[in-house]
Design a protein around this motif. Structure first.
Motif, PDB file in Angstrom:
ATOM      1  N   ARG A  56       0.846  -1.193   0.000  1.00 44.73           N
ATOM      2  CA  ARG A  56       0.000   0.000   0.000  1.00 44.73           C
ATOM      3  C   ARG A  56       0.874   1.233   0.000  1.00 44.73           C
ATOM      4  N   GLN A  57       0.292   2.342  -0.434  1.00 42.21           N
ATOM      5  CA  GLN A  57       1.009   3.604  -0.399  1.00 42.21           C
ATOM      6  C   GLN A  57       1.184   4.039   1.040  1.00 42.21           C
ATOM      7  N   ARG A  58       2.344   4.560   1.346  1.00 46.43           N
ATOM      8  CA  ARG A  58       2.607   5.028   2.698  1.00 46.43           C
ATOM      9  C   ARG A  58       2.523   6.541   2.744  1.00 46.43           C
ATOM     10  N   ARG A 110       0.911  10.430   3.781  1.00 47.38           N
ATOM     11  CA  ARG A 110      -0.296  11.162   3.453  1.00 47.38           C
ATOM     12  C   ARG A 110      -0.498  11.188   1.945  1.00 47.38           C
ATOM     13  N   PRO A 111      -1.742  11.211   1.498  1.00 48.51           N
ATOM     14  CA  PRO A 111      -1.980  11.314   0.056  1.00 48.51           C
ATOM     15  C   PRO A 111      -1.469  12.651  -0.464  1.00 48.51           C
ATOM     16  N   ARG A 112      -1.020  12.655  -1.684  1.00 48.61           N
ATOM     17  CA  ARG A 112      -0.506  13.888  -2.285  1.00 48.61           C
ATOM     18  C   ARG A 112      -1.637  14.871  -2.527  1.00 48.61           C
ATOM     19  N   ASP A 113      -1.306  16.130  -2.366  1.00 47.81           N
ATOM     20  CA  ASP A 113      -2.260  17.193  -2.644  1.00 47.81           C
ATOM     21  C   ASP A 113      -2.229  17.461  -4.142  1.00 47.81           C
TER      22      ASP A 113
END
Length: 90
Positions: free
Chosen positions: A37-39, A41-44
């Motif tokens: 999974r992506q680690r 915070r999601p990118r803005d």
């Protein structure tokens, strides 16, 4: 379906707890649960193209207010010049 020790020997895994955690994940969520999974915070995504940011709005407002002040200064100078020459304002 293999015992933990056999899986560890076959794939060169040194920790039995890792195999136990992976098998638990697989039982609960299937193969999808084992995918990385992506680690973080999601990118803005940033502002949408063509969207006005707060900074851009303030720059536009600043330009408009500067133009208004320049206009009023010229108007006052014109009125003062007409009063000094005795001409009536129109």
């Amino acid at each position: 379906g293999l015992p933990r020790r056999e899986v560890m020997a076959r794939y060169g895994i040194t920790s039995a707890s890792c195999v136990g955690a992976w098998s638990k994940l697989y039982r609960e969520g299937g193969a999808e649960a084992l995918r990385p999974r992506q680690r973080g915070r999601p990118r803005d995504p940033g502002p949408a193209p063509g969207a006005r940011t707060r900074e851009r709005e303030l720059e536009e407002q600043n330009r408009r207010l500067r133009a208004e002040v320049a206009y009023l200064k010229k108007l006052h100078a014109l009125m003062a010049g007409r009063r000094a020459t005795g001409r009536s304002p129109r």
